[in-house]
Design an enzyme around this catalytic site. Structure first.
Site, PDB file in Angstrom:
ATOM      1  CG  HIS A   1      74.171  -5.189 -56.320  1.00 60.40           C
ATOM      2  ND1 HIS A   1      72.829  -4.913 -56.169  1.00 60.40           N
ATOM      3  CD2 HIS A   1      74.682  -5.323 -55.068  1.00 60.40           C
ATOM      4  CE1 HIS A   1      72.542  -4.875 -54.875  1.00 60.40           C
ATOM      5  NE2 HIS A   1      73.650  -5.122 -54.182  1.00 60.40           N
TER       6      HIS A   1
ATOM      7  CG  HIS B   1      73.245 -13.266 -52.240  1.00 59.45           C
ATOM      8  ND1 HIS B   1      74.020 -12.971 -51.139  1.00 59.45           N
ATOM      9  CD2 HIS B   1      72.195 -12.420 -52.203  1.00 59.45           C
ATOM     10  CE1 HIS B   1      73.450 -11.984 -50.467  1.00 59.45           C
ATOM     11  NE2 HIS B   1      72.341 -11.630 -51.088  1.00 59.45           N
TER      12      HIS B   1
END
Length: 182
Positions: free
Chosen positions: A43, A125
């Site tokens: 995620h 990220h």
């Protein structure tokens, strides 16, 4: 006293992309490079909330439900390693403005509601490996995936039987662009 839960706002990766990422990761990194993040846990965190009460979670979920932010696509074309926290990550060289604005809005609301927010700038990220504290060689390039984001969610981090799992508690759609006139 009610139990606090460890929560965060995030964008999940679609299952086909999860599988592509874990296959590429297995081919690109040595087995001892770090602990692979489970496919279902891949995620992009938008705002970390920490250990918060059910009442605070409810307030933040209500705020999130009213956000009108545009859907967007982004290239996953960057790769890095943060040795101190031991994270190997996949990201974007040019994060879309819509992503940066959404994260900023969520972080701002979280801070106003008593959730400590990092003073470091937001760096979008996806963590691929954890515990990667030793120097390692990064692949020369990434596969250049496109991530289309149509929603975001409120997630809970649960540690059970030696494993961390993330569960989506609520999700909200991002606003699709209206069709352009002919």
């Amino acid at each position: 006293m009610p139990e606090a839960r460890r929560l965060f706002f995030a964008m999940a990766l679609p299952k086909p992309l999860q599988q592509q990422v874990i296959t590429w990761r297995a081919e690109s990194f040595a087995a001892d490079a770090g602990r692979p993040v489970a496919a279902a846990n891949l995620h992009m965190t938008l705002a970390f909330l920490g250990e918060i009460s059910e009442q605070k979670a409810s307030v933040l979920a209500d705020i999130a439900s009213r956000i009108q932010s545009p859907a967007f696509s982004m290239q996953l074309d960057d790769l890095g390693h943060w040795p101190r926290p031991g994270v190997v990550w996949l990201g974007s060289r040019r994060a879309p403005t819509a992503l940066l604005q959404l994260a900023s809005l969520l972080r701002s609301h979280a801070a106003r509601n008593g959730c400590h927010q990092s003073t470091l700038p937001f760096h979008p990220h996806i963590s691929l490996l954890r515990g990667a504290t030793q120097p390692l060689a990064l692949p020369a390039s990434t596969p250049q995936w496109t991530l289309t984001v149509a929603d975001f969610g409120l997630y809970e981090s649960r540690f059970h039987q030696g494993r961390t799992r993330y569960q989506c508690l609520h999700s909200w759609p991002l606003v699709s662009s209206p069709p352009s006139p002919c």
